[in-house]
Design an enzyme around this catalytic site. Structure first.
Site, short mmCIF file in Angstrom:
data_model
loop_
_atom_site.label_atom_id
_atom_site.label_comp_id
_atom_site.label_asym_id
_atom_site.label_seq_id
_atom_site.Cartn_x
_atom_site.Cartn_y
_atom_site.Cartn_z
N CYS A 121 0.85 -1.19 0.00
CA CYS A 121 0.00 0.00 0.00
C CYS A 121 0.89 1.23 0.00
CB CYS A 121 -0.93 0.00 1.22
SG CYS A 121 -2.34 1.12 0.96
N CYS A 131 -3.74 6.21 0.42
CA CYS A 131 -3.27 4.92 -0.09
C CYS A 131 -2.92 4.96 -1.58
CB CYS A 131 -4.31 3.84 0.19
SG CYS A 131 -4.66 3.65 1.95
N LYS A 196 -12.28 -4.77 2.37
CA LYS A 196 -11.70 -3.96 3.45
C LYS A 196 -12.63 -2.78 3.70
CE LYS A 196 -7.69 -1.20 4.67
NZ LYS A 196 -6.29 -0.87 4.37
N LYS A 249 -11.61 -7.65 6.34
CA LYS A 249 -10.99 -6.79 7.35
C LYS A 249 -11.86 -5.60 7.66
CE LYS A 249 -7.15 -3.67 7.68
NZ LYS A 249 -6.14 -2.99 6.95
N TYR A 314 -2.62 -9.35 16.26
CA TYR A 314 -1.53 -8.88 17.13
C TYR A 314 -1.41 -9.77 18.37
CZ TYR A 314 -2.10 -5.01 13.97
OH TYR A 314 -2.20 -4.27 12.82
C1 PBG Z 1 -3.12 0.31 5.07
C2 PBG Z 1 -3.56 -0.64 6.09
C3 PBG Z 1 -4.38 -0.38 7.21
C4 PBG Z 1 -4.39 -1.54 7.96
C5 PBG Z 1 -3.65 -2.48 7.29
N1 PBG Z 1 -3.15 -1.92 6.12
C6 PBG Z 1 -5.05 0.79 7.75
C7 PBG Z 1 -5.75 1.79 7.00
O1 PBG Z 1 -6.44 1.55 6.03
O2 PBG Z 1 -5.56 2.92 7.47
C8 PBG Z 1 -5.12 -1.66 9.26
C9 PBG Z 1 -4.63 -2.66 10.20
C10 PBG Z 1 -5.04 -2.48 11.60
O3 PBG Z 1 -5.80 -1.58 11.98
O4 PBG Z 1 -4.56 -3.31 12.39
N2 PBG Z 1 -3.82 0.37 3.91
ZN ZN Z 2 -3.08 2.20 2.72
#
Ligand code: PBG
Ligand code: ZN
Length: 331
Positions: A121, A131, A196, A249, A314
C-alpha cells in the site's frame, strides 16, 4: 432431533476432557499471522502506545520477535514499513533497500518456516497519508496501480512469499499479477484485501504505521460498513483478477462477511483482527473489566467458526503461548 429428557446436552459438557473431545473449532498457531512494523536503523524497539505489546522495530530487533514466532509454530508474519522519507507518490515503497525489503531478506535467511507476507500500500510512504496518488483532492485510481505494481515487484524481488495489496484501488490485483508474471514471479501468490471496510478500528494501527491521512478519510476507496453484497462483488472481481487468497478486514464486526466469502468462493479466507479490536480487548483487560486471555481466545475462535482459514492478529504470540501452556496442562 431427540428431546429432553432422552437428550441432555449438558452430558457432553461435564468435564474438560469431554468438552475437548467434541470441540468443533480448532485454533492452531499455524493458522495465525503476526503483523510487524519495521523501520531502518539498529537496536530500535519503540512501543506503540495504543497497542500494548506491539512495537516498531529495526530489522535486527524484528528478527528476535520473528524467531520467537517461528519457535511457537506461528504460520507467518505480515510486514509493514515505516520509511525514512515520505513524498507525494510514496517512492520509498519500491526502494529495494527499504525496511520491508531488508526485513524480507533477513527473514528468509533466518526464519525459513515463517511465511513472509508483505502489505502492499502507499499510505505508509506518502506524505499526505493516502493509499495512492492524490489528484484534485481524490486518490487517482489508475495512476496508483502502476505504483502498487512496482512496490509488489520490489517485495517479490526481495523474496516475499506472498504480497498483500491493502489499498482498495479497482484493478490492482490484475495490475500486480501482470507485473509479477512479466518479471518471472509467476509463483508469488496474491493475498487480496478484497473486502476492506472503512472502519473506526484502524486508529491504533495508524499510530504504529505513522499513516494517518493528513486530510479527509478513506471512505472514497474503502468499503461502507453496511454492505455485504458489494463485498461479494469486490471478492469476485479480485478472484477473477487472479487473487489466491481473500481477506476480510476488520474481522469481529464482519463475521457474516467472512462466512459468506468462505461459503460462496471456497477460497482460502484470511481475516484481519485489526488494531482497534486488539486495543479494545487490551484496554478492558488492563482495567480488570474482562478476562483478557479468555476474551482473546473467544474472539479468535469466533473468527475461525465464521469460516476464516487464517487470522492475522496482534495476539498471535500470546495465543500461541496460551495454546502451548494448555497442551502442557492437559498432558
Ligand atoms: C493500510 C492498512 C491499514 C491496515 C492495514 N493496512 C489501515 C488503514 O487503512 O488505514 C489496518 C490494520 C489495523 O488496523 O490493524 N492500507
Ligand atoms: Zn493504505
Amino acid at each position: 432431533m431427540p428431546s429432553f429428557p432422552s437428550y441432555r446436552p449438558r452430558r457432553m459438557r461435564r468435564t474438560e476432557s469431554l468438552r475437548r473431545l467434541v470441540r468443533e473449532t480448532q485454533l492452531a498457531p499455524s493458522q495465525l499471522v503476526l503483523p510487524l512494523f519495521v523501520r531502518s536503523g539498529r537496536g530500535i524497539r519503540q512501543a506503540v502506545g495504543s497497542m500494548p505489546g506491539v512495537c516498531q522495530t529495526s530489522v535486527d530487533e524484528m528478527l528476535r520477535d520473528a524467531r520467537e514466532a517461528e519457535r511457537l509454530g506461528i504460520g507467518g508474519v505480515l510486514l509493514f514499513g515505516i520509511p525514512d522519507v515520505k513524498d507525494a507518490i510514496g517512492s520509498s515503497a519500491w526502494d529495494d533497500q527499504g525496511p520491508v525489503q531488508e526485513a524480507v531478506r533477513a527473514l528468509k535467511r533466518d526464519t525459513p518456516h515463517l511465511v513472509v507476507i508483505t502489505d502492499v500500500c502507499m499510505c505508509e510512504y506518502t506524505d499526505h497519508g493516502h493509499c495512492g496518488v492524490v489528484r484534485d483532492g481524490d486518490v487517482d485510481n489508475d495512476a496508483t496501480l502502476e505504483l502498487l505494481a512496482k512496490e509488489a515487484l520490489s517485495h517479490a524481488r526481495a523474496g516475499a512469499d506472498i504480497v498483500a495489496p491493502s489499498d482498495m484501488m479497482d484493478g490492482r490485483v490484475r495490475a500486480i499479477r501482470e507485473t509479477l508474471d512479466a518479471n518471472g514471479f509467476t509463483n508469488t501468490p496474491i493475498l487480496s484485501y478484497a473486502a476492506k471496510f472503512a472502519s473506526g478500528c484502524y486508529g491504533p494501527f495508524r499510530e504504529a504505521a505513522e499513516s494517518t491521512p493528513q486530510s479527509g478519510d478513506r471512505r472514497g476507496y474503502q468499503m461502507d460498513s453496511s454492505n455485504i453484497d458489494e463485498a461479494m462483488r469486490e471478492v469476485w472481481l479480485d478472484v477473477e483478477e487472479g487473487a489466491d487468497m481473500i481477506m476480510v478486514k476488520p474481522a469481529g464486526p464482519y463475521l457474516d462477511v467472512i462466512h459468506r466469502v468462505k461459503e460462496e468462493t471456497g477460497y482460502p479466507v484470511v481475516a484481519y483482527q485489526v488494531s482497534g479490536e486488539y486495543a479494545m480487548i487490551k484496554a478492558a483487560a488492563e482495567r480488570g473489566w474482562i478476562d483478557g486471555e479468555r476474551v482473546m481466545m473467544e474472539s479468535l475462535v469466533g473468527i475461525r467458526r465464521a469460516g476464516a482459514d487464517v487470522i492475522i492478529t496482534y495476539f498471535a504470540v500470546e495465543v500461541a503461548r496460551a495454546i502451548a501452556a494448555a497442551a502442557t496442562v492437559a498432558r
